[in-house]
Design an enzyme around this catalytic site. Structure first.
Site, mmCIF file in Angstrom:
data_model
loop_
_atom_site.group_PDB
_atom_site.id
_atom_site.type_symbol
_atom_site.label_atom_id
_atom_site.label_comp_id
_atom_site.label_asym_id
_atom_site.label_seq_id
_atom_site.Cartn_x
_atom_site.Cartn_y
_atom_site.Cartn_z
ATOM 1 N N GLY A 13 0.823 -1.196 0.000
ATOM 2 C CA GLY A 13 0.000 0.000 0.000
ATOM 3 C C GLY A 13 0.855 1.244 0.000
ATOM 4 O O GLY A 13 1.778 1.369 0.804
ATOM 5 N N GLY A 15 -0.811 4.464 -0.594
ATOM 6 C CA GLY A 15 -1.732 5.568 -0.349
ATOM 7 C C GLY A 15 -2.428 5.357 0.983
ATOM 8 O O GLY A 15 -1.783 5.122 1.991
ATOM 9 N N SER A 16 -3.749 5.375 0.982
ATOM 10 C CA SER A 16 -4.467 5.265 2.252
ATOM 11 C C SER A 16 -4.347 3.891 2.885
ATOM 12 O O SER A 16 -4.619 3.742 4.079
ATOM 13 C CB SER A 16 -5.943 5.634 2.076
ATOM 14 O OG SER A 16 -6.610 4.675 1.289
ATOM 15 N N GLU A 103 -11.065 -1.566 -5.930
ATOM 16 C CA GLU A 103 -10.033 -0.889 -6.707
ATOM 17 C C GLU A 103 -10.371 -0.805 -8.190
ATOM 18 O O GLU A 103 -9.500 -0.552 -9.013
ATOM 19 C CB GLU A 103 -8.690 -1.618 -6.528
ATOM 20 C CG GLU A 103 -8.215 -1.719 -5.089
ATOM 21 C CD GLU A 103 -7.870 -0.370 -4.489
ATOM 22 O OE1 GLU A 103 -7.807 0.623 -5.234
ATOM 23 O OE2 GLU A 103 -7.667 -0.313 -3.272
#
Length: 235
Positions: A13, A15-16, A103
């Protein structure tokens, strides 16, 4: 005889996902990947914006492609920091199905070597590198925006919101989470955009001084037990 045992899955990951982990993980590992540049060049119609007014979230751009583009942030570190999560075999199918659905807005599955933070690996015996699944918005996907004027991008982020909340909260949360990963993990592109957004908020909303304090999503990491508990999965 064919075994029904599924191997563990490693997910990267950038990003968030750094601060909003996937369900069922049993290990979170700070570290980096090589050969990519992280940029706020992906439109978000499903989380931080709407189809009518898409927000902006990060994607990874292959460094060799990025070097052919004109970017106001003309420098980028050789590594992209984030967090890798180990998903135990019995939960891989459930997590993969959930992530693939969440996603779908322009991202595709790639695999990349992940290098564990030296500080973390000093107390853990992990392979080097780890082959990680990662969701990337490739340049040919319809949500890829490419290089953007930084002031215009900051203004767009401040003014965007979607089902998962304010676009600026995503930016501020990522900026904070990267700082907390470890030495050398900061991202100047993310940090400069956060600075521009805070300055813009300060100029346009004098009565909202506390908003930039509360908008940082925070660093508390919650281990979730099922996909039903996961309110948001972004990159």
């Amino acid at each position: 005889m064919t075994s029904d045992v599924t191997e563990d899955l490693w997910l990267f990951g950038y990003g968030s996902l750094i601060w909003k982990p996937p369900p069922h993980f049993d290990l979170r590992v700070p570290g980096h990947v090589e050969g990519y540049v992280r940029r706020f060049w992906q439109a978000s119609e499903d989380h931080r914006g709407t189809p009518e007014a898409p927000g902006r979230v990060v994607t990874l751009i292959d460094r060799s492609h990025w070097e052919t583009l004109t970017d106001q942030h003309s420098d980028a570190p050789p590594t992209t920091w984030g967090a890798a999560y180990r998903i135990p075999g019995p939960h891989v199918a459930e997590v993969r199905e959930y992530l693939d659905i969440r996603e779908i807005n322009g991202y595709s599955i790639q695999y990349t070597p992940f290098h564990v933070s030296e500080a973390f690996n000093a107390t853990h015996d992990l392979p080097a590198p780890i082959n990680c699944l990662v969701y990337v918005g490739l340049p040919d996907n319809p949500q890829f925006m490419g290089p953007q004027d930084l002031d215009s991008l900051a203004e767009h982020i401040v003014n965007s919101r979607g089902p998962s909340g304010e676009n600026k909260d995503y930016l501020y949360g990522l900026d904070q989470a990267l700082v907390e990963l470890g030495e050398g993990s900061e991202d100047e592109h993310v940090h400069d955009l956060a600075r521009r957004c805070r300055e813009l908020e300060g100029r346009t909303s004098k009565d909202d001084d506390n908003q930039t304090e509360t908008s940082i999503v925070g660093s508390e990491l919650k281990r979730l037990g099922s996909t039903d508990e996961q309110e948001e999965i972004e990159k």
